[in-house]
Design an enzyme around this catalytic site. Structure first.
Site, mmCIF file in Angstrom:
data_model
loop_
_atom_site.group_PDB
_atom_site.id
_atom_site.type_symbol
_atom_site.label_atom_id
_atom_site.label_comp_id
_atom_site.label_asym_id
_atom_site.label_seq_id
_atom_site.Cartn_x
_atom_site.Cartn_y
_atom_site.Cartn_z
ATOM 1 N N CYS A 63 41.276 89.297 63.452
ATOM 2 C CA CYS A 63 42.678 89.804 62.621
ATOM 3 C C CYS A 63 43.331 88.479 62.367
ATOM 4 O O CYS A 63 43.819 87.806 62.794
ATOM 5 C CB CYS A 63 43.521 90.487 63.864
ATOM 6 S SG CYS A 63 45.029 91.099 62.943
ATOM 7 N N THR A 131 48.375 98.177 67.257
ATOM 8 C CA THR A 131 47.666 96.680 66.556
ATOM 9 C C THR A 131 47.793 95.510 67.272
ATOM 10 O O THR A 131 48.854 95.439 68.330
ATOM 11 C CB THR A 131 48.499 96.809 65.241
ATOM 12 O OG1 THR A 131 50.041 96.588 65.475
ATOM 13 C CG2 THR A 131 48.378 97.807 64.341
ATOM 14 N N SER A 148 53.575 89.857 63.639
ATOM 15 C CA SER A 148 53.129 88.506 63.709
ATOM 16 C C SER A 148 53.968 87.494 63.066
ATOM 17 O O SER A 148 54.269 86.354 63.495
ATOM 18 C CB SER A 148 51.508 88.391 63.078
ATOM 19 O OG SER A 148 51.870 88.716 61.586
ATOM 20 N N TYR A 193 43.213 93.397 51.587
ATOM 21 C CA TYR A 193 43.042 94.655 52.047
ATOM 22 C C TYR A 193 43.220 95.881 51.299
ATOM 23 O O TYR A 193 42.753 96.802 51.293
ATOM 24 C CB TYR A 193 44.084 94.656 53.372
ATOM 25 C CG TYR A 193 43.564 94.020 54.470
ATOM 26 C CD1 TYR A 193 43.084 95.154 55.675
ATOM 27 C CD2 TYR A 193 43.671 92.797 54.843
ATOM 28 C CE1 TYR A 193 42.833 94.211 56.875
ATOM 29 C CE2 TYR A 193 43.320 92.157 55.912
ATOM 30 C CZ TYR A 193 42.790 93.133 57.025
ATOM 31 O OH TYR A 193 42.504 92.367 58.089
#
Ligand SMILES: N[C@@H](CCC(=O)N[C@@H](CS)C(=O)NCC(=O)O)C(=O)O
Length: 325
Positions: A63, A131, A148, A193
């Site tokens: 990730c 997640t 994040s 993505y």
């Protein structure tokens, strides 16, 4: 995903789509901040003071968002203060799972089998996707934050004397860092993505054009000077860019159909990638093996799960990372 604390089995890695068939990423649900004195941060509640050994990071090496936090932890020399668990690169029918795959480690903090258990431990009625990354507070037994971008900032400045290393968000460079982030996130980090998970031709092509126009801009910028985006200062903008570039040829070029060019076709970006990999601690956070295994296990994009043997990436040999993290 979890719905009011119950795991719902028909998860899809495609998180959601908009009216045009475009990929929509979920907004993160836990937004508290670790601060040197435990006061509240820009969002969320107070009560999360910096303390060695109190916090734990749950990550997946596949990730890019989780990898940002691992890099920041390394650069700020917080390895001894913050422990880490690495999930398997492949999701199973209950999402991220601990243990069993080389280069991972079991959840030594909560003894969970699946990451969603961590979310319901923090909030028994949680609704949303489970997640990575997750920053966990061992003392209060809850999630501090699962975004994040926030976690990178609190690793940079929330841990007071426990942290050292470069300032990743220096006041004098903030406007420029923010402007880079505002371009790089939608067009490149999330752009790949959007290309990979688009469900219409038009959504795919828009994302594809965003990705390659952004790479052109960055190639020109880095061609004029470096080694980092802001010259000699390594900042959070570099962490955010690096995690996407390092996955590009191994995953996004093939699986996400971002195939106008490979990263190695851009000399300045390739030099930049090498410069980032040469920064002590950064290469240890990268596992091309996990990245390939994880991305190519996404069934909606690759139903037979065949993992390509290439490409040959000499600077990125597979390493067994857990011991080094
Ligand atoms: N906003 C989050 C996004 C994190 C994210 O989307 N993580 C993905 C892996 S790259 C995930 O865990 N997906 C699992 C799922 O959606 O079920 C962040 O930047 O921290």
């Amino acid at each position: 995903m979890l719905i009011e604390g119950k795991w719902t089995a028909n998860w899809q890695p495609v998180q959601a789509t908009d009216a045009k068939g475009g990929f929509v990423r979920q907004i993160s649900g836990f937004r508290n901040w670790v601060t040197p004195d435990g006061s509240a941060g820009p969002t969320g509640d107070a009560g999360f003071a910096a303390e060695a050994g109190r916090y734990h990071l749950y990550v997946a090496l596949i990730c890019p968002w989780a990898s940002r936090t691992l890099i920041a932890r390394k650069l700020k020399r917080l390895e001894d203060a913050i422990s880490v668990s690495i999930v398997n690169p492949r999701l199973d029918e209950e999402g991220w799972v601990f243990g069993g795959y080389p280069g991972t480690n079991p959840d030594g903090i909560n003894g969970a089998r699946h990451l969603h258990e961590i979310y319901t431990r923090a909030d028994p009625l949680y609704t949303g996707r489970a997640t990575v990354p997750v920053l966990w507070d061992k003392q209060l037994g809850t999630i501090v934050n699962n975004e994040s971008a926030d976690i990178v900032r609190m690793l940079n400045s929330g841990f007071g004397d426990l942290a050292s290393g470069p300032d990743l968000y220096p006041a004098a460079l903030r406007a420029e860092i923010d402007a880079l982030n505002a371009d790089i996130y939608p067009r490149l980090n999330n752009g790949v993505y959007r290309a990979g998970f688009a469900t219409t031709q038009i959504a795919y092509e828009e994302a594809f054009d965003d990705v390659f126009s952004m790479l052109e801009i960055l190639e020109a910028r880095l061609g004029k000077g470096g080694p980092f985006l802001l010259g000699n200062a390594l900042t959070e903008a570099d962490i955010r860019l690096f995690v996407t570039l390092v996955r590009f040829d191994a995953a996004y070029h093939g699986l996400f159909k971002c195939n106008l060019r490979r990263l190695v076709d851009y000399p300045a970006l390739t030099g930049y990638l090498d410069a980032m990999l040469a920064v002590p601690g950064v290469a240890e956070t990268v596992s091309i093996e996990h990245i390939k295994a994880g991305y190519y296990s996404i069934k909606t994009l690759n139903p037979n799960g065949i993992v390509p043997k290439g490409p040959d990436l000499p600077g990125l040999a597979p390493v067994s990372v857990t011991g080094q993290l």
